[in-house]
Every structure is written in C-alpha cells, then in structure tokens.
Design an enzyme around this catalytic site. Sequence first.
Site, PDB file in Angstrom:
ATOM      1  N   ASP A  13       0.842  -1.190   0.000  1.00  0.00           N
ATOM      2  CA  ASP A  13       0.000   0.000   0.000  1.00  0.00           C
ATOM      3  C   ASP A  13       0.886   1.252   0.000  1.00  0.00           C
ATOM      4  OD1 ASP A  13      -2.477   1.557   0.490  1.00  0.00           O
ATOM      5  OD2 ASP A  13      -1.575   1.866   2.465  1.00  0.00           O
ATOM      6  N   ASP A  15      -0.243   5.190   0.847  1.00  0.00           N
ATOM      7  CA  ASP A  15      -0.476   6.162   1.919  1.00  0.00           C
ATOM      8  C   ASP A  15      -0.584   5.476   3.276  1.00  0.00           C
ATOM      9  OD1 ASP A  15      -1.210   8.817   0.321  1.00  0.00           O
ATOM     10  OD2 ASP A  15      -2.206   7.138  -0.674  1.00  0.00           O
ATOM     11  N   ASP A 176      -1.629  -0.914   5.943  1.00  0.00           N
ATOM     12  CA  ASP A 176      -1.769  -0.244   7.234  1.00  0.00           C
ATOM     13  C   ASP A 176      -3.196  -0.188   7.745  1.00  0.00           C
ATOM     14  OD1 ASP A 176      -2.399   1.674   5.108  1.00  0.00           O
ATOM     15  OD2 ASP A 176      -2.554   3.140   6.721  1.00  0.00           O
TER      16      ASP A 176
END
Length: 224
Positions: A13, A15, A176
């Site tokens: 991922d 961001d 995240d």
Amino acid sequence: MQFPFRPSMVLIDLDGTLVDSVPDLSACIDTMMARLGRPPCGEAAVRQWVGNGVERLVARALIGALDGEPDAADLERALPIFLDLYAEQVSARSVLYPGVREGLDLLCGRGYRLGCVTNKAARFTEPLLQAVGIRKAFELVIGGDTLPEKKPSPLPLLHAAEHFGIEPAASLMLGDSVSDVRAARAAGFGIICVSYGYNHGDDIRHAEPDAVIDAFPELGELLA
C-alpha cells in the site's frame, strides 16, 4: 517470529504504509475549505479520515466526520477544487516513513516481485512515487481508479497476482488499514500491517493481520 511462508510476490500500500502523505492532503483540504468559506479541518482530523480515496476524504471534510454523506451539490463543488490543489502539491510535504527505503532495498535484493496497490488515483500515485524516489522498486502500480473496484475489494490484488503469474497463496499484502486486511483475506493473500499508518484511529491489531511491524526493516527477519 517468522512468517508462515516465503512469498513470491509482495504488494504494498502507499499512503500510511510507504509515505506519510497527510501533510499535503491536509494542506489541500484546508485551502479547499477556505475557498468554500468554511473553517479549516486541521491535520489531526484529516489524519483520521484518509484511506478510502480522495472523494471520500473530501466528503468527510465537508461533514466534519468519518461517517455520513455531504450534500451532493457541496461535494460536486468541492471535489474539483481539491483535485486541482492536490495535483499541484501531491509531493510538496509528503515523506517516506523511516526505514521504508532500506526495507524496499532488502526486498528487492532478495528477489521479491513488488507491486504497489493503493486507493489513491493513478494521476496522483505515479508522481508521488517518483517524487519520493521509490517508483523503480515496483514492477506494477495499481491505483484506485485503475480497475473497476478498489480495496477492500480483492480485485486489485488478484489482478496483480494474474499479472505476475503467481498464486494468491504465495502472495503477500503489506498495508496499514482494515481495507488492506479485508482485501488480502478475500484474495487469499497473507497480510502484514505496519503499526503506524492510517486506520481511522483504530489499532490495526484489532483487524487480526498475520503480523504487525513497526518499521520496514523488520521484514528482514520476519521473511527470513
């Protein structure tokens, strides 16, 4: 601790995992709000709202909350303002998290096939990866508008697995948020999460990923 299997492919991922992009997102949101004659949201609030694409971020800014929907006319007016601002400032303040460059070098050095899978639109993803100097690490980049569906749909992950010719069972997602966990589970991938990212203020451990790390270099031992 060692991961249960050695993956052939690792999807990562953007961001909240590779890059802290909130400073740029927050600055653009607050400028947008000023142009609309509204008070700023502030970086602390924006940090709780990111993770589901910029349209959802703008909607949350307009209502000042994580859940709910703004007036359609307000969103139609606000979104183009934000998109223009963010296109100009996508990497003005964003930075790699500590250890990310070293972790990517480690994964590349061990021969992992790497892809970046994000809900950020492709028009913002590519310039940001270039600006922070890690675009060359990834053989494949899938943005939030590359395919008909984005995370938590498994489609982007399965598309990447097909692209690389690697079975989902031999694949790993590194993210995240709960969207990353849900996408990985639905796709049949392993899932490792970072502890520091954007998950709307919730501890990512509650989503029960296979492992949680505090920094990318920990992958060296975990995937040994």
